[in-house]
Motif scaffolding. Structure first.
Motif, PDB file in Angstrom:
ATOM      1  N   GLN A 241       7.966   3.094   0.123  1.00 43.89           N
ATOM      2  CA  GLN A 241       7.314   4.566  -1.111  1.00 43.89           C
ATOM      3  C   GLN A 241       8.255   3.798  -2.429  1.00 43.89           C
ATOM      4  O   GLN A 241       9.630   4.094  -2.099  1.00 43.89           O
ATOM      5  CB  GLN A 241       7.706   6.038   0.068  1.00 43.89           C
ATOM      6  N   LYS A 273       2.867   1.561   0.531  1.00 42.95           N
ATOM      7  CA  LYS A 273       1.376   2.598   0.775  1.00 42.95           C
ATOM      8  C   LYS A 273       1.900   3.295  -0.600  1.00 42.95           C
ATOM      9  O   LYS A 273       0.071   3.531  -1.128  1.00 42.95           O
ATOM     10  CB  LYS A 273       1.486   3.018   1.760  1.00 42.95           C
ATOM     11  N   THR A 274       2.888   4.148  -1.145  1.00 49.06           N
ATOM     12  CA  THR A 274       2.322   5.064  -1.822  1.00 49.06           C
ATOM     13  C   THR A 274       3.598   4.588  -2.806  1.00 49.06           C
ATOM     14  O   THR A 274       4.584   4.058  -3.248  1.00 49.06           O
ATOM     15  CB  THR A 274       2.943   6.336  -1.732  1.00 49.06           C
ATOM     16  N   GLU A 306      -2.193   2.836  -1.088  1.00 49.77           N
ATOM     17  CA  GLU A 306      -3.180   4.126  -0.391  1.00 49.77           C
ATOM     18  C   GLU A 306      -2.823   5.205  -1.228  1.00 49.77           C
ATOM     19  O   GLU A 306      -4.195   5.603  -1.591  1.00 49.77           O
ATOM     20  CB  GLU A 306      -3.047   4.542   0.998  1.00 49.77           C
ATOM     21  N   ALA A 307      -2.076   4.821  -2.014  1.00 49.89           N
ATOM     22  CA  ALA A 307      -1.870   5.917  -2.677  1.00 49.89           C
ATOM     23  C   ALA A 307      -1.245   5.934  -4.296  1.00 49.89           C
ATOM     24  O   ALA A 307       0.001   5.251  -4.121  1.00 49.89           O
ATOM     25  CB  ALA A 307      -1.145   7.308  -2.803  1.00 49.89           C
ATOM     26  N   SER A 339      -6.207   7.174  -2.699  1.00 45.98           N
ATOM     27  CA  SER A 339      -5.286   8.194  -3.290  1.00 45.98           C
ATOM     28  C   SER A 339      -4.909   8.326  -5.189  1.00 45.98           C
ATOM     29  O   SER A 339      -4.236   6.782  -5.061  1.00 45.98           O
ATOM     30  CB  SER A 339      -4.274   9.603  -3.350  1.00 45.98           C
TER      31      SER A 339
END
Length: 620
Positions: A241, A273-274, A306-307, A339
């Motif tokens: 993150q 992922k973020t 993913e985001a 997202s």
């Protein structure tokens, strides 16, 4: 006369010495594996069994090497056959083993629970792990960076690192053994040299944080280059993150052409992922012509996103522009993206709208989509907005959508093989004109699964009526009347005048000690909301009059007749409001409190045919 006895033949001294010293087993302690107790106990049995066969004074006697070996073999066997349960506990492991085990526990809450279990684990966890899991510091915290550079074993225990602005008043989270006073490292006659030293030590400390999982950067007034920081983060393969709040990421960027990029040599962060990349309201580092080139280069190394959240803070003024998202829609692809949030970006031409359509068609796993894409005035004047059409089966898994009417209409009108599981719709502004008709038509056709609507603005009660007809299965409705978003910031004074006119005409009443007015047309609102048979939460309009805390306590313990006349009048008005709303909307439970931002709500409950109201605090 006794017969003569046969003389016993004695062995030579060299033979006796050989029999006494002949090793039956290997006495080298390093030859025995600690994880193999069976070999150890067999060797021990063989050693003890050989004692009875020895000759003379050596019988039942171990040599010094054999005695040392027997003790070593016992330490191997004992953890597996010990009678006491405490002999096989985790605390008997070496400190290095315990440190390696605790390294895999990321949560500070879990670390605290484990540390409180015994003194042995407490001595390992607190000084080496608990104080290092989450670190919040400023870029000028040279003592911290130098401490992590010197102690690499402690630097690898950092999971979350937050670098905040020098002017921030946020509480710093530092290990207790860090000196908080100035050191010789922080002494410098040249301020520019000091900033260079801070950047050098910060980047060097980042290279030692091999277990880093979350990185937050909000250093708005620092000269430290975000490019150098990001290049260092590329080496941290465990990073999952990243949050960057800095205007510098929106500056124009030109890649170094002297070193052509080899696709195989580009570092990749497989666990990331973020990502959230935000601009700030500060003027430092801002520009009139922001761009997404640097951000696109950063996202190239994140194939498993993913985001993603990209937000630009628009500044009003002559020559101020929004970042163009043309290349972003054209070149960016993340198969696992679920997202996406894009705020204050623009599509500069009809071709960029086509790229956006292809982008959304390629990301079939998107579940949450927040879009704020105001088109250029020249684009909207030529009617380009009407050409925003999505491909068939685009966004098939969309659950939450936050955007304007035009984009929402295009998404709802896009055909799919199976209905979208769209449940949440936010950011829609209803103008009360014929321009809302395409949106209502698409919502009525495809909004059967919508359960929650949060409006950005509306004109009059007829807009709410049309909305209710389109989404009859709604459970949560936020009309956002407090903000009057549909009027725009430049019409704030007109909005205030309109509310005063409403109060003078009797439609709303002023609430004492409250920033907003109380609506008096409760029956009209209840009639509009009555078709929503599943509605449980209604936010945006205040129906209840202010009642003091002492009055609430009196109502809970004694008769309301003991209240003063004014307080009793407000209580009875609130009882009437609760009865009207509760009878019209049978499942309605949550309404706005008379105080804004107090963390409290009005909760309705039924006792037979009587509807009661009470004040409760929200759980955060």
């Amino acid at each position: 006369m006794a017969p003569p006895t046969k003389a016993r033949k004695s062995l030579p001294p060299t033979v006796k010495h050989a029999l006494r010293r002949a090793p039956l087993v290997d006495t080298n302690t390093h030859s025995y594996d600690r994880t193999d107790p069976f070999h150890a106990i067999n060797t021990l049995r063989k050693l003890i069994g050989s004692l009875a066969s020895r000759i003379g004074g050596c019988q039942y006697r171990l040599t010094p090497d054999e005695h040392k070996l027997s003790l070593h073999l016992l330490t191997i066997v004992e953890p597996f056959v010990g009678l006491s349960q405490s002999r096989r506990t985790l605390t008997r492991q070496p400190t290095e083993i315990l440190d390696a085990i605790v390294f895999h526990v990321d949560s500070k809450r879990d670390l605290l629970s484990l540390a409180l279990s015994c003194h042995r684990l407490h001595a390992v966890i607190v000084p080496r792990h608990y104080d290092y899991r989450v670190v919040c510091a400023k870029a000028s915290s040279i003592s911290l960076w130098n401490h992590l550079i010197v102690n690499r074993a402690l630097a690898r225990n950092v999971r979350t690192l937050e670098v905040i602005d020098e002017r921030s008043s946020k509480h710093l989270v530092l290990p207790e053994d860090i000196m908080k006073t100035d050191t010789d490292l922080e002494s410098s006659d040249d301020e520019l040299a000091l900033h260079s030293k801070q950047e050098r030590l910060l980047i060097s400390a980042l290279t030692k944080m091999t277990g880093l999982q979350s990185f937050h950067w909000s250093c708005n007034h620092s000269t430290i280059s975000i490019d150098n920081v990001w290049g260092t983060l590329m080496k941290c393969q465990s990073l999952s993150q990243v949050t960057v709040s800095d205007n510098l990421v929106f500056l124009s960027y030109t890649p170094d052409k002297a070193k052509p990029a080899n696709p195989k040599s580009v570092p990749v962060l497989p666990e990331l992922k973020t990502i959230a990349l935000q601009a700030t309201k500060h003027a430092f580092g801002s520009t009139k012509t922001p761009a997404l080139a640097r951000i696109s280069g950063m996202l190239t190394s994140c194939p498993n996103l993913e985001a993603l959240d990209i937000g630009y803070d628009h500044r009003r003024g002559q020559g101020q522009q929004l970042p163009a998202a043309d290349d972003f829609f054209l070149c960016s692809r993340w198969p696992a993206l679920r997202s996406l949030s894009l705020k204050n970006l623009r599509c500069s031409s009809a071709r960029s709208l086509e790229s956006a359509s292809v982008f959304f068609a390629a990301h079939t796993n998107l579940e949450v989509l927040h879009l704020d894409l105001p088109l250029d005035r020249s684009t909207s004047a030529t009617g380009t907005a009407s050409t925003f059409i999505l491909a068939t089966n685009a966004l098939p898994k969309l659950r939450e959508l936050r955007c304007g009417k035009m984009i929402a209409t295009a998404i709802l009108n896009c055909p799919t093989d199976s209905p979208r599981p769209l449940e949440i719709l936010k950011g829609i502004t209803l103008s009360g004109s014929d321009r809302d008709s395409p949106f209502f038509a698409s919502l009525k056709q495809c909004g059967g699964s919508v359960r929650r609507v949060e409006l950005a603005g509306w004109n009059d009660l007829d807009d709410i009526k049309r909305l209710v007809e389109c989404v009859p299965r709604l459970t949560w409705l936020d009309v956002n009347k407090n903000k009057r978003a549909h009027e725009g910031p430049e019409q704030a004074s007109q909005s205030l005048a309109a509310r005063r006119n409403d109060m003078s005409s009797g439609r709303v009443a002023a609430a004492p000690n409250a920033g907003l007015s109380v609506a008096t047309n409760v029956t009209e609102w209840a009639t509009v909301l009555s078709p929503l048979t599943e509605l449980t939460t209604f936010i945006g309009v205040k129906f209840f009059y202010e009642v003091s805390t002492l009055t609430l306590a009196t109502l809970a313990t004694s008769s309301p007749m003991s209240l003063s006349t004014s307080e009793l009048s407000r209580v009875r008005k609130n009882d009437k409001v609760a009865g009207v709303l509760g009878n019209k909307c049978s499942k309605l439970r949550r309404l706005d409190h008379w105080e804004e931002g107090g963390g409290r709500v009005i909760v309705l409950s039924k006792d037979g045919n009587e509807v009661k109201w009470e004040v409760k605090r929200l759980k955060i």
